[in-house]
Motif scaffolding. Structure first.
Motif, short mmCIF file in Angstrom:
data_model
loop_
_atom_site.label_atom_id
_atom_site.label_comp_id
_atom_site.label_asym_id
_atom_site.label_seq_id
_atom_site.Cartn_x
_atom_site.Cartn_y
_atom_site.Cartn_z
N ALA A 52 44.19 44.97 -43.62
CA ALA A 52 43.81 44.00 -42.60
C ALA A 52 43.38 44.69 -41.30
N LYS A 53 44.10 45.74 -40.93
CA LYS A 53 43.77 46.46 -39.69
C LYS A 53 42.43 47.18 -39.82
N LYS A 112 39.92 46.25 -41.64
CA LYS A 112 38.89 45.21 -41.55
C LYS A 112 38.70 44.72 -40.11
N GLU A 113 39.80 44.74 -39.35
CA GLU A 113 39.72 44.31 -37.95
C GLU A 113 38.87 45.26 -37.12
N TYR A 114 39.03 46.56 -37.37
CA TYR A 114 38.31 47.56 -36.57
C TYR A 114 36.98 47.98 -37.19
N PRO A 174 34.77 45.95 -39.68
CA PRO A 174 34.57 44.74 -40.48
C PRO A 174 33.71 44.93 -41.74
N GLU A 188 52.21 48.20 -38.06
CA GLU A 188 50.97 47.66 -37.46
C GLU A 188 50.56 48.44 -36.24
N GLU A 221 47.14 50.63 -36.12
CA GLU A 221 46.17 50.22 -35.11
C GLU A 221 45.77 51.39 -34.23
N ARG A 272 42.12 53.01 -33.74
CA ARG A 272 41.51 53.09 -32.41
C ARG A 272 40.93 54.48 -32.16
N LYS A 286 37.81 55.06 -34.37
CA LYS A 286 36.65 54.31 -33.87
C LYS A 286 36.06 54.94 -32.63
#
Length: 380
Positions: A26-27, A29-31, A33, A363, A367, A371, A374
C-alpha cells in the motif's frame, strides 16, 4: 520505480507476512502509483504456510476429516495450487501444538493425520506435494503418517500397531510392501528450516520435546525411541537418515518423510522461491523488500532473508531488509546480497509494550524508506 517485489517472513508474535505485504504494498502504491507491486507472503512450513501459498499463487483450500494428535477426528485442510497439480500441507493442521491445548504429551501424540492429508491429496491426482514441518506436538518420527499410507510396523509378537513416541522401541520390523500405490510417483518435498539430526544432544527430543510438554525423563525416553527407530529404518529399509541435516525436525518427522515417503528435505524459503518462480519474477524488478522480526546470526543459516538475498544478488536487484531489530554480529549478511537493513522500532521499549505498536512502526519505517527513494530519484 516500475516494479517492486515484497517477500517478507512474519514478525513472530506481532505481524503476519501477509499483513506486512499489505502494508508495504500500500505504501509503495501511495508513493509510486504506477509501480507494479508483487506480493509474496512467506511462512516457514508451520502454521500459516498454506495461506501464504494460496495468497501468493491462488488456488483453493481443501477441507478433510483427519485425526488430530490424539487420534480424534477433526476438520483439517490443505491447499491446492498450480491448477490442482500441487498440494501444500502444513503438518500443524492436524499435528500442531495448538491442537493439544492443555494435553501436551509427546509420548502419546501422532502424525497419523498428516498421512491422511497426503493420501487425500494423492487421490486427487496431484503430481507434487509440499509438506511443511513446524509447530508439531509430536515425537513419533513420522510413523503415524506412514501408517496412514499403509506402512506396517510390527512388534515382537508379530502384531502390527501405530507407533507413538513412547512405543518406538517396540518396533521389531517395518514392512513397506503394503504402502498405498497412489503415493508412488508423486514428487514430495518437505520444507524444513532446521538442521538437527534425529537423536542425541541436538536431536529431536532434547531440543524440541520440552516445548511439547516433555520433562527430563520423558526426553530421555523419547530420544531412545527415536534412536531405536533409526536403527530399524537402517536395518529394514537399508537407509541411514539419522544424521541427515533436518532429520530431527518436528519430532523426527524429517527422517520419516525421507524414509517412508521418499521425500527430499529442502529449506522452506528455497521451496517457496522455486514454487513462485522467483527468479523470473525479479529479473525486471527495481527493488525487493524482505524482512523478519529479528536479524541475527540465525538469519545467516538459510532463513528467508538470506534465501531471498542470494537470488537478488544473482540478478543484481537491490534488496532492502525491514526488521523489528538487528543484532550486532550481522556484517556478513551484506556479502550475501543485502543492500541495507532498516529496523522499525523507534524507541527502546520492552517487547511486551512495543509489540502493540508494530503496525504503526512498520508503516512509519516503510514510509520513510520510500520518501528517501522518491527524493533521490527526483534529483536524478
Amino acid at each position: 520505480m516500475k516494479k517492486v517485489v515484497v517477500i517478507p517472513d512474519s514478525f513472530k508474535g506481532t505481524l503476519s507476512s501477509t499483513k506486512i505485504c499489505e502494508v508495504v504494498g500500500a505504501k509503495v502504491k501511495e508513493y509510486f502509483p504506477d509501480c507494479e507491486v508483487v506480493l509474496i507472503p512467506v511462512a516457514d512450513g508451520g502454521e500459516g504456510s498454506v495461506e501464504c501459498f494460496l495468497n501468493a499463487l491462488g488456488g483453493k483450500k481443501v477441507y478433510v476429516k483427519a485425526k488430530n494428535p490424539f487420534f480424534e477426528d477433526i476438520d483439517s485442510f490443505y491447499g491446492l495450487i498450480e491448477n490442482g497439480s500441487t498440494a501444500v500441507i502444513e503438518m500443524s493442521a492436524c499435528a500442531g501444538l495448538p491442537l493439544v491445548e492443555e494435553r501436551k504429551n509427546p509420548l502419546k501424540t501422532t502424525t497419523y493425520g498428516v498421512g491422511q492429508l497426503i493420501l487425500d491429496a494423492a487421490a486427487k491426482g496431484v503430481k507434487k506435494i509440499i509438506v511443511g514441518l513446524g509447530g508439531s506436538s509430536t515425537n513419533d518420527g513420522g510413523c503415524g503418517a506412514a501408517s496412514a499410507i499403509g506402512v506396517k510396523f510390527y512388534n515382537n509378537k508379530g502384531e502390527d500397531f501405530i507407533p507413538v513416541g513412547e512405543t518406538l522401541c517396540e518396533i521389531e520390523r517395518i514392512d513397506m510392501s503394503s504402502k498405498i500405490d497412489i503415493i508412488n510417483g508423486i514428487e514430495i518435498v518437505t520444507m524444513c528450516d532446521i538442521d538437527n539430526p534425529m537423536y542425541g544432544p541436538t536431536g529431536a527430543a532434547y531440543v524440541f520435546a520440552p516445548q511439547k510438554g516433555a520433562d527430563h525423563e520423558m526426553v530421555k525416553l523419547l530420544d531412545e525411541g527415536i534412536k531405536c527407530l533409526s536403527q530399524k529404518i537402517k536395518k529394514d529399509l537399508n537407509r541411514d537418515v539419522s544424521k541427515v541435516p533436518g532429520s530431527g525436525a518436528a519430532g523426527a518427522m524429517g527422517a520419516g518423510m525421507m524414509a517412508f515417503f521418499g521425500s527430499k528435505l529442502q529449506l522452506g524459503i528455497e521451496t517457496v522461491l522455486d514454487t513462485v518462480n522467483f527468479n523470473s519474477v525479479i529479473t525486471d524488478a527495481d527493488m525487493i523488500f524482505t524482512g523478519e522480526g529479528r536479524i541475527d546470526c540465525q538469519s545467516l543459516r538459510g532463513k528467508v532473508v538470506i534465501g531471498v538475498a542470494k537470488r537478488a544478488q544473482k540478478y543484481n536487484v537491490p534488496l532492502v531488509v525491514i526488521a523489528g531489530g538487528a543484532d550486532y554480529d550481522i556484517d556478513e549478511i551484506y556479502n550475501f546480497g543485502v543492500t541495507s537493513i532498516f529496523t522499525i522500532n523507534r524507541l527502546p521499549e520492552a517487547f511486551e509494550t512495543i509489540r502493540y505498536k508494530s503496525m504503526e512502526n512498520m508503516e512509519f519505517a516503510v514510509e520513510n524508506i520510500l520518501r528517501l527513494i522518491k527524493r533521490i530519484k527526483a534529483n536524478k
